[in-house]
Design a protein around this motif. Structure first.
Motif, PDB file in Angstrom:
ATOM      1  N   GLY A  53       5.345  -1.871  -6.084  1.00 36.72           N
ATOM      2  CA  GLY A  53       5.487  -0.804  -6.299  1.00 36.72           C
ATOM      3  C   GLY A  53       5.703  -0.857  -4.823  1.00 36.72           C
ATOM      4  N   MET A  54       6.295   0.796  -3.986  1.00 37.21           N
ATOM      5  CA  MET A  54       6.343   0.764  -2.554  1.00 37.21           C
ATOM      6  C   MET A  54       6.411   1.905  -2.795  1.00 37.21           C
ATOM      7  SD  MET A  54      10.052   0.775  -1.528  1.00 37.21           S
ATOM      8  CE  MET A  54      11.509   1.257  -2.204  1.00 37.21           C
ATOM      9  N   ALA A  55       5.277   2.577  -1.294  1.00 37.44           N
ATOM     10  CA  ALA A  55       5.382   4.089  -0.837  1.00 37.44           C
ATOM     11  C   ALA A  55       6.556   3.624   0.499  1.00 37.44           C
ATOM     12  CB  ALA A  55       3.928   3.901  -0.081  1.00 37.44           C
ATOM     13  N   SER A  89      11.236  -2.061   6.236  1.00 39.78           N
ATOM     14  CA  SER A  89      11.711  -0.511   6.518  1.00 39.78           C
ATOM     15  C   SER A  89      12.894  -1.284   6.141  1.00 39.78           C
ATOM     16  CB  SER A  89      12.026  -0.740   8.176  1.00 39.78           C
ATOM     17  OG  SER A  89      12.251  -0.995   9.015  1.00 39.78           O
ATOM     18  N   ILE A  90      13.674   0.433   6.047  1.00 38.09           N
ATOM     19  CA  ILE A  90      15.033   0.292   6.047  1.00 38.09           C
ATOM     20  C   ILE A  90      15.629   2.177   7.309  1.00 38.09           C
ATOM     21  CG2 ILE A  90      15.638  -0.533   3.811  1.00 38.09           C
ATOM     22  CD1 ILE A  90      15.205   2.219   2.853  1.00 38.09           C
ATOM     23  N   LEU A 112       8.641   0.787   4.637  1.00 34.77           N
ATOM     24  CA  LEU A 112       8.541   0.338   2.930  1.00 34.77           C
ATOM     25  C   LEU A 112       7.282  -0.203   2.965  1.00 34.77           C
ATOM     26  CD1 LEU A 112      12.293  -0.611   1.912  1.00 34.77           C
ATOM     27  CD2 LEU A 112      10.735   1.640   1.835  1.00 34.77           C
ATOM     28  N   HIS A 113       5.654   0.042   2.793  1.00 39.64           N
ATOM     29  CA  HIS A 113       5.077  -0.550   2.702  1.00 39.64           C
ATOM     30  C   HIS A 113       4.637  -1.099   0.975  1.00 39.64           C
ATOM     31  CE1 HIS A 113       3.492   0.998   6.823  1.00 39.64           C
ATOM     32  NE2 HIS A 113       4.864   1.830   6.468  1.00 39.64           N
ATOM     33  N   PRO A 114       3.765  -2.150   0.760  1.00 39.12           N
ATOM     34  CA  PRO A 114       3.338  -2.522  -0.429  1.00 39.12           C
ATOM     35  C   PRO A 114       1.981  -1.623  -0.887  1.00 39.12           C
ATOM     36  CG  PRO A 114       3.112  -4.300   0.932  1.00 39.12           C
ATOM     37  CD  PRO A 114       3.551  -2.607   1.646  1.00 39.12           C
ATOM     38  N   ALA A 115       2.599  -0.645  -2.365  1.00 42.36           N
ATOM     39  CA  ALA A 115       2.013  -0.045  -3.054  1.00 42.36           C
ATOM     40  C   ALA A 115       1.531  -1.058  -4.960  1.00 42.36           C
ATOM     41  CB  ALA A 115       2.345   1.192  -2.977  1.00 42.36           C
ATOM     42  N   ALA A 159      17.627  -4.803  -3.766  1.00 42.07           N
ATOM     43  CA  ALA A 159      16.428  -6.001  -3.578  1.00 42.07           C
ATOM     44  C   ALA A 159      15.991  -5.002  -1.960  1.00 42.07           C
ATOM     45  CB  ALA A 159      16.089  -6.999  -3.543  1.00 42.07           C
ATOM     46  N   LEU A 160      15.060  -4.846  -1.793  1.00 36.84           N
ATOM     47  CA  LEU A 160      13.954  -4.359  -1.073  1.00 36.84           C
ATOM     48  C   LEU A 160      13.158  -5.198   0.216  1.00 36.84           C
ATOM     49  CD1 LEU A 160      14.839   0.015  -0.957  1.00 36.84           C
ATOM     50  CD2 LEU A 160      16.571  -1.848   0.035  1.00 36.84           C
ATOM     51  N   PRO A 161      13.221  -4.881   1.747  1.00 30.33           N
ATOM     52  CA  PRO A 161      12.298  -6.032   1.604  1.00 30.33           C
ATOM     53  C   PRO A 161      10.662  -5.203   2.162  1.00 30.33           C
ATOM     54  CG  PRO A 161      13.268  -5.077   3.848  1.00 30.33           C
ATOM     55  CD  PRO A 161      14.849  -4.440   2.533  1.00 30.33           C
TER      56      PRO A 161
END
Ligand SMILES: [Zn+2]
Length: 242
Positions: A134-136, A114-115, A124-127, A108-110
């Motif tokens: 979803g993320m962009a 960011s990573i 990592l932006h919510p989408a 799981a990524l936040p």
């Protein structure tokens, strides 16, 4: 299938594969192709939990798959759904695979967050809106935005979650597109900034038309096809049956 994109990015000594191709011959060719180009992935990431984005482990079964927290929650809410949908689509297309899809331990990524990738950072932006997850992924240092299933030149917005969520995602993507040189949607060609901004406007207009419930709207140029009219009908069904 569906002009599905996979993106591979390298920074310093680390390489990451974002999303995946679909067909077994593409997946089989991928490790050799990437190794030959010096882009051998150390990690896999998927922009969302739709099955056509999750197939990286069929090419790299030894690597862990990272996804945004909402996508991991979705996988837990719908156990086996991705595998089932992949089996159904494969059956429809007469596709045979050497082995079934095993997602293994999903990391799981936040989101937002960011990573690290080597010496650089991936934002990592919510989408949400296409799906509830979803993320962009924004690689600011090289000007690349991986938008997930948004900003496609071949597909109109497929609104499986809320219209409000979809609009919020377009608003969030706008400054990212402005800051990008290349935008890679989940489906279709990579775009220059200007083309992506045009699609973003067209998609925002389409959401207004969809909200009004227009049965036969004019779809954006290049996306006014029978298949896209089918997606429009499904959107109408989902959004106006309440
Ligand atoms: Zn997709």
């Amino acid at each position: 299938m569906w002009q599905t994109n996979a993106v591979v990015m390298r920074a310093g000594e680390e390489t990451m594969l974002i999303d995946s191709p679909y067909f077994p011959d593409e997946l089989e060719a991928l490790p050799g192709l990437l190794a030959g180009a010096g882009f051998e992935p150390d990690a896999l990431v998927a922009t969302h939990a739709d099955y056509d984005h999750l197939l990286g482990r069929l090419a790299f079964p030894e690597l862990a798959l990272g996804m945004g927290e909402p996508s991991v929650e979705r996988l837990h809410r719908e156990p086996g759904a991705a595998q089932r949908e992949l089996r159904d689509k494969d059956a429809e297309l007469y596709v045979e695979r050497p082995r079934p899809l095993a997602l293994g331990h999903v990391q799981a990524l936040p989101v937002p967050g960011s990573i690290e990738l080597g010496s650089e950072e991936l934002e990592l932006h919510p989408a949400e809106g296409h799906t509830p997850d979803g993320m962009a992924v924004m690689a600011r240092w090289c000007g690349v935005l991986c938008a997930g299933d948004y900003l496609s030149n071949v597909e109109i917005p497929m609104v499986e979650a809320g219209l409000g969520d979809y609009r919020a995602t377009l608003a969030r993507l706008a400054p990212l597109v402005e800051a990008a040189e290349t935008v890679v949607p989940g489906h279709g060609g990579p775009h220059t900034r200007d083309v992506a901004l045009r699609i973003l406007d067209e998609d925002a207009d389409y959401l207004d038309v969809l909200e009004r419930g227009d049965e036969k709207p004019k779809l954006p140029a290049g996306r006014d096809t029978r298949e896209q009219r089918k997606i429009n009908a499904e959107n109408l069904q989902r959004l106006h049956r309440r």
